[in-house]
Write a protein that holds these residues in place. Structure first.
Motif, PDB file in Angstrom:
ATOM      1  N   UNK A 105       1.214  -1.092   0.398  1.00  0.00           N
ATOM      2  CA  UNK A 105      -0.121  -0.191   0.053  1.00  0.00           C
ATOM      3  C   UNK A 105       0.568   1.295   0.193  1.00  0.00           C
ATOM      4  N   UNK A 106       0.744   1.948  -0.514  1.00  0.00           N
ATOM      5  CA  UNK A 106      -0.806   2.335  -0.980  1.00  0.00           C
ATOM      6  C   UNK A 106      -1.332   1.954  -2.618  1.00  0.00           C
ATOM      7  N   UNK A 107      -0.076   1.243  -3.574  1.00  0.00           N
ATOM      8  CA  UNK A 107      -0.013   0.472  -4.425  1.00  0.00           C
ATOM      9  C   UNK A 107      -1.191   0.016  -4.320  1.00  0.00           C
ATOM     10  N   UNK A 108      -1.030  -0.807  -3.622  1.00  0.00           N
ATOM     11  CA  UNK A 108      -2.412  -1.859  -3.601  1.00  0.00           C
ATOM     12  C   UNK A 108      -1.582  -2.919  -3.037  1.00  0.00           C
ATOM     13  N   UNK A 109      -1.255  -4.844  -3.385  1.00  0.00           N
ATOM     14  CA  UNK A 109      -0.685  -6.281  -2.621  1.00  0.00           C
ATOM     15  C   UNK A 109      -0.496  -6.751  -3.713  1.00  0.00           C
ATOM     16  N   UNK A 110      -0.618  -6.492  -5.221  1.00  0.00           N
ATOM     17  CA  UNK A 110      -0.400  -7.594  -5.865  1.00  0.00           C
ATOM     18  C   UNK A 110      -0.533  -7.119  -7.507  1.00  0.00           C
ATOM     19  N   UNK A 111       0.107  -7.606  -8.565  1.00  0.00           N
ATOM     20  CA  UNK A 111      -0.084  -7.438 -10.032  1.00  0.00           C
ATOM     21  C   UNK A 111      -1.103  -7.885 -10.042  1.00  0.00           C
ATOM     22  N   UNK A 112      -2.389  -7.194 -11.293  1.00  0.00           N
ATOM     23  CA  UNK A 112      -3.376  -8.071 -11.339  1.00  0.00           C
ATOM     24  C   UNK A 112      -3.126  -9.257 -12.148  1.00  0.00           C
ATOM     25  N   UNK A 118      -5.431  -0.709 -21.867  1.00  0.00           N
ATOM     26  CA  UNK A 118      -5.042   0.568 -21.738  1.00  0.00           C
ATOM     27  C   UNK A 118      -5.008   1.622 -21.155  1.00  0.00           C
ATOM     28  N   UNK A 119      -4.223   2.408 -21.040  1.00  0.00           N
ATOM     29  CA  UNK A 119      -4.275   3.836 -20.638  1.00  0.00           C
ATOM     30  C   UNK A 119      -5.023   3.651 -19.253  1.00  0.00           C
ATOM     31  N   UNK A 120      -4.224   2.692 -17.955  1.00  0.00           N
ATOM     32  CA  UNK A 120      -4.775   2.832 -16.928  1.00  0.00           C
ATOM     33  C   UNK A 120      -2.585   2.767 -16.497  1.00  0.00           C
ATOM     34  N   UNK A 121      -3.699   2.700 -14.988  1.00  0.00           N
ATOM     35  CA  UNK A 121      -2.143   2.584 -13.888  1.00  0.00           C
ATOM     36  C   UNK A 121      -0.629   4.288 -14.127  1.00  0.00           C
ATOM     37  N   UNK A 122      -1.054   4.827 -14.865  1.00  0.00           N
ATOM     38  CA  UNK A 122      -0.564   5.668 -15.125  1.00  0.00           C
ATOM     39  C   UNK A 122       0.763   5.746 -16.437  1.00  0.00           C
ATOM     40  N   UNK A 123       0.042   5.689 -17.363  1.00  0.00           N
ATOM     41  CA  UNK A 123       0.636   4.788 -18.464  1.00  0.00           C
ATOM     42  C   UNK A 123       0.055   4.259 -19.436  1.00  0.00           C
ATOM     43  N   UNK A 124       0.736   3.920 -20.726  1.00  0.00           N
ATOM     44  CA  UNK A 124      -0.597   3.783 -21.601  1.00  0.00           C
ATOM     45  C   UNK A 124      -0.654   1.852 -22.042  1.00  0.00           C
ATOM     46  N   UNK A 125       0.767   1.279 -21.730  1.00  0.00           N
ATOM     47  CA  UNK A 125       0.794   0.187 -22.090  1.00  0.00           C
ATOM     48  C   UNK A 125       1.088  -0.876 -20.037  1.00  0.00           C
ATOM     49  N   UNK A 126      -0.815  -1.086 -19.948  1.00  0.00           N
ATOM     50  CA  UNK A 126      -1.339  -1.396 -18.760  1.00  0.00           C
ATOM     51  C   UNK A 126      -0.437  -2.717 -18.263  1.00  0.00           C
ATOM     52  N   UNK A 127       0.720  -3.175 -17.613  1.00  0.00           N
ATOM     53  CA  UNK A 127       1.061  -4.458 -16.684  1.00  0.00           C
ATOM     54  C   UNK A 127       0.089  -5.177 -16.697  1.00  0.00           C
ATOM     55  N   UNK A 128      -0.269  -6.762 -16.426  1.00  0.00           N
ATOM     56  CA  UNK A 128      -0.360  -7.648 -15.556  1.00  0.00           C
ATOM     57  C   UNK A 128       0.143  -9.329 -15.846  1.00  0.00           C
ATOM     58  N   UNK A 176       9.732  -3.635 -22.505  1.00  0.00           N
ATOM     59  CA  UNK A 176      10.347  -2.687 -23.805  1.00  0.00           C
ATOM     60  C   UNK A 176      10.479  -1.555 -24.325  1.00  0.00           C
ATOM     61  N   UNK A 177       9.330  -0.993 -23.907  1.00  0.00           N
ATOM     62  CA  UNK A 177       9.183   0.382 -24.416  1.00  0.00           C
ATOM     63  C   UNK A 177       9.102   1.275 -23.076  1.00  0.00           C
ATOM     64  N   UNK A 178       9.031   2.453 -22.917  1.00  0.00           N
ATOM     65  CA  UNK A 178       8.798   3.674 -21.874  1.00  0.00           C
ATOM     66  C   UNK A 178       7.865   4.200 -22.215  1.00  0.00           C
ATOM     67  N   UNK A 179       6.460   3.418 -22.302  1.00  0.00           N
ATOM     68  CA  UNK A 179       5.225   3.800 -22.048  1.00  0.00           C
ATOM     69  C   UNK A 179       4.699   2.746 -21.018  1.00  0.00           C
ATOM     70  N   UNK A 180       4.896   2.218 -20.912  1.00  0.00           N
ATOM     71  CA  UNK A 180       4.990   0.444 -20.320  1.00  0.00           C
ATOM     72  C   UNK A 180       4.999   0.378 -19.024  1.00  0.00           C
ATOM     73  N   UNK A 181       3.878  -0.218 -18.047  1.00  0.00           N
ATOM     74  CA  UNK A 181       4.050  -0.269 -16.572  1.00  0.00           C
ATOM     75  C   UNK A 181       3.612  -0.846 -15.793  1.00  0.00           C
ATOM     76  N   UNK A 182       3.841  -1.815 -14.909  1.00  0.00           N
ATOM     77  CA  UNK A 182       3.082  -2.808 -14.103  1.00  0.00           C
ATOM     78  C   UNK A 182       1.835  -2.151 -13.191  1.00  0.00           C
ATOM     79  N   UNK A 183       1.214  -2.851 -13.353  1.00  0.00           N
ATOM     80  CA  UNK A 183      -0.254  -2.538 -13.313  1.00  0.00           C
ATOM     81  C   UNK A 183       0.087  -2.778 -11.151  1.00  0.00           C
ATOM     82  N   UNK A 184      -1.316  -2.788 -10.062  1.00  0.00           N
ATOM     83  CA  UNK A 184      -0.700  -3.117  -9.036  1.00  0.00           C
ATOM     84  C   UNK A 184      -2.267  -2.474  -9.074  1.00  0.00           C
ATOM     85  N   UNK A 185      -3.249  -3.930  -7.498  1.00  0.00           N
ATOM     86  CA  UNK A 185      -4.114  -3.896  -7.411  1.00  0.00           C
ATOM     87  C   UNK A 185      -3.949  -3.599  -5.724  1.00  0.00           C
TER      88      UNK A 185
END
Length: 185
Positions: A105-112, A118-128, A176-185
Motif C-alpha cells: 500500500x498505497x499501490x495495493x497488494x499484488x499485480x493483477x 490500456x491507458x491505466x496505472x499512470x501509463x499507456x501500456x498497462x502490465x498484468x 521493452x518501451x518506456x510507455x509501459x508499466x506494471x499495474x497493481x491492485x
C-alpha cells in the motif's frame, strides 16, 4: 498463565496474553521470573517454518498510488510513467530497475492476473500477470507479464513470482518501451 518447571511442574508462573489473529497467534510474553528461564515452542507438521528464498527479504517495493489499476493513463503529475528508462517518458519513482518487487500500500497488494486495459496505472501500456501463482510458501513459478496496447498481451515478458507466505514477490524485468508499466491492485 505460562509455567516454568524445575523440581515440580509449574513451579513458577507468569501471566500473559494470547491474541488469535486468524492464521497465527501473537503472544505477550512477560519477563521470566528468573533470568535462567526461557519460553519454549513446539512446531509440528506444516507449522515448521520454511527458510524463505532470499528475494523474500531482499526486494524493492512498488508503492506508487499512480500505478494502481483504478488510475487512468497519466500520473497525478499529468505524466505517462514507465518501468524502464527511456527519454520520452518518466520512470516511476518506485522503479529501481529489473529486480524483485513486493507490491505494498498505497499501490495495493499484488499485480493483477487479468487485463486492466490500456491507458491505466499512470501509463499507456498497462502490465498484468498471466499464469499460476505458486501455492506453497517458498515456491517460485515462471510467469508471463503482459503489456496491453492495441490488443491484449500485445507485448510480453517472462518473469518469476515467489510465494513468501503472506505476500508475493515478483521478478520484474524492465519493460521493452518506456510507455509501459506494471499495474497493481
Amino acid at each position: 498463565t505460562y509455567c516454568f518447571d524445575w523440581d515440580q511442574i509449574c513451579q513458577w508462573s507468569a501471566k500473559g496474553v494470547v491474541t488469535n489473529c486468524g492464521d497465527y497467534y501473537v503472544y505477550y510474553l512477560p519477563p521470566t521470573p528468573y533470568c535462567w528461564q526461557r519460553y519454549c515452542t513446539i512446531f509440528s507438521g506444516s507449522q515448521i517454518p520454511t527458510k524463505l528464498p532470499d528475494e523474500c527479504s531482499n526486494r524493492n517495493y512498488l508503492n506508487d498510488t499512480d500505478r494502481h489499476a483504478s488510475n487512468g493513463g497519466k500520473t497525478s503529475a499529468g505524466k505517462v510513467s514507465c518501468d524502464g528508462f527511456g527519454s520520452d517518458h518518466y520512470p516511476a519513482a518506485d522503479w529501481k530497475g529489473s529486480g524483485y518487487y513486493q507490491v505494498v500500500p498505497p499501490a495495493g497488494n499484488f499485480i493483477p492476473d487479468k487485463p486492466v486495459g490500456k491507458h491505466h496505472c499512470g501509463t499507456d501500456g498497462s502490465g498484468w500477470a498471466r499464469g499460476n501463482l505458486p501455492s506453497g510458501v517458498g515456491e517460485k513459478s515462471e510467469i508471463t507479464y503482459c503489456l496491453d496496447w492495441s490488443k491484449l498481451c500485445h507485448y510480453s515478458i517472462q518473469g518469476l513470482v515467489t510465494n513468501c507466505g503472506g505476500y508475493y514477490v515478483y521478478y520484474l524485468p524492465a519493460t521493452p518501451y518506456c510507455w509501459q508499466r506494471y499495474c497493481t491492485m
